[in-house]
Design a protein around this motif. Structure first.
Motif, PDB file in Angstrom:
ATOM      1  N   PHE A   1     -42.133 103.828 145.715  1.00  0.00           N
ATOM      2  CA  PHE A   1     -42.414 102.406 145.562  1.00  0.00           C
ATOM      3  C   PHE A   1     -41.153 101.565 145.472  1.00  0.00           C
ATOM      4  O   PHE A   1     -41.226 100.374 145.230  1.00  0.00           O
ATOM      5  N   SER A   2     -39.997 102.175 145.650  1.00  0.00           N
ATOM      6  CA  SER A   2     -38.699 101.505 145.712  1.00  0.00           C
ATOM      7  C   SER A   2     -38.524 100.435 144.637  1.00  0.00           C
ATOM      8  O   SER A   2     -38.233  99.281 144.927  1.00  0.00           O
ATOM      9  N   GLY A   3     -38.739 100.810 143.404  1.00  0.00           N
ATOM     10  CA  GLY A   3     -38.516  99.893 142.290  1.00  0.00           C
ATOM     11  C   GLY A   3     -39.674  98.945 142.028  1.00  0.00           C
ATOM     12  O   GLY A   3     -39.641  98.196 141.060  1.00  0.00           O
ATOM     13  N   GLY A   4     -40.676  98.933 142.869  1.00  0.00           N
ATOM     14  CA  GLY A   4     -41.825  98.058 142.665  1.00  0.00           C
ATOM     15  C   GLY A   4     -42.803  98.654 141.670  1.00  0.00           C
ATOM     16  O   GLY A   4     -42.595  99.738 141.127  1.00  0.00           O
ATOM     17  N   LEU A   5     -43.855  97.938 141.431  1.00  0.00           N
ATOM     18  CA  LEU A   5     -44.872  98.424 140.510  1.00  0.00           C
ATOM     19  C   LEU A   5     -45.713  99.532 141.137  1.00  0.00           C
ATOM     20  O   LEU A   5     -46.076  99.457 142.304  1.00  0.00           O
ATOM     21  N   VAL A   6     -45.991 100.524 140.352  1.00  0.00           N
ATOM     22  CA  VAL A   6     -46.835 101.627 140.800  1.00  0.00           C
ATOM     23  C   VAL A   6     -48.283 101.153 140.771  1.00  0.00           C
ATOM     24  O   VAL A   6     -48.733 100.584 139.776  1.00  0.00           O
TER      25      VAL A   6
ATOM     26  N   GLN B   1     -50.965 110.499 137.554  1.00  0.00           N
ATOM     27  CA  GLN B   1     -49.764 111.190 137.077  1.00  0.00           C
ATOM     28  C   GLN B   1     -48.776 111.415 138.226  1.00  0.00           C
ATOM     29  O   GLN B   1     -47.568 111.262 138.050  1.00  0.00           O
ATOM     30  N   VAL B   2     -49.283 111.779 139.389  1.00  0.00           N
ATOM     31  CA  VAL B   2     -48.413 112.008 140.541  1.00  0.00           C
ATOM     32  C   VAL B   2     -47.682 110.734 140.917  1.00  0.00           C
ATOM     33  O   VAL B   2     -46.466 110.733 141.136  1.00  0.00           O
ATOM     34  N   LEU B   3     -48.417 109.625 140.989  1.00  0.00           N
ATOM     35  CA  LEU B   3     -47.794 108.372 141.413  1.00  0.00           C
ATOM     36  C   LEU B   3     -46.824 107.828 140.370  1.00  0.00           C
ATOM     37  O   LEU B   3     -45.808 107.231 140.717  1.00  0.00           O
ATOM     38  N   GLN B   4     -47.116 108.034 139.088  1.00  0.00           N
ATOM     39  CA  GLN B   4     -46.263 107.487 138.039  1.00  0.00           C
ATOM     40  C   GLN B   4     -45.076 108.379 137.712  1.00  0.00           C
ATOM     41  O   GLN B   4     -43.979 107.880 137.466  1.00  0.00           O
TER      42      GLN B   4
END
Length: 140
Positions: free
Chosen positions: A29-34, A19-22
């Motif tokens: 993640f500068s627009g990259g995939l989490v 949840q924190v990362l998403q």
């Protein structure tokens, strides 16, 4: 063997870190995939959590892991806000790259390239029971 306490803490950390990362820190993640969290292992004293991240898409996995490691303090702080009512101490986070999915894909390609010959057909001539009457079946 992990105790029930370790398993509960690992499960809680896995859910809350996802949840924190998403939701809380997607800007890291500068627009990259989490990355997805494949496994969390906690030490018996609940002081250190080893977090295994699955960084599948992309060849820049070491750079992405390094970026996550740079922001460990920020991630731990956000995690602490989320689990402050469930855990007494927020464990230190150590991130690792989990490449088990890539290894499984590699093994799948290796096994598909194997040339395994078909078994030879069975002969009825070499069978000693060819002239005998068949036995009655007891079970179906």
């Amino acid at each position: 063997m992990e105790s029930k306490r370790q398993q509960k803490m690992a499960s809680l950390l896995q859910q809350e870190l996802a949840q924190v990362l998403q939701r809380d820190l997607p800007h890291l993640f500068s627009g990259g995939l989490v990355p997805s969290i494949s496994t969390v292992k906690v030490t018996p004293d609940l002081g250190v959590a080893r977090v295994y991240l699955s960084l599948l898409l992309g060849t820049d996995a070491p750079e992405r892991l390094a970026a996550i490691k740079e922001h460990t303090k920020e991630i731990r702080h956000a995690l602490g806000k989320r689990i402050r009512n469930q855990a007494r101490v927020v464990p230190e986070l150590v991130f690792f790259h989990d490449d088990s999915a890539a290894y499984a894909a590699h093994m799948d390609t290796v096994l598909s390239k194997l040339d395994i010959p078909a078994p030879p057909p069975e002969d009825a001539e070499g069978d000693d029971t060819a002239g005998e009457t068949p036995r009655p079946r007891l079970f179906k």
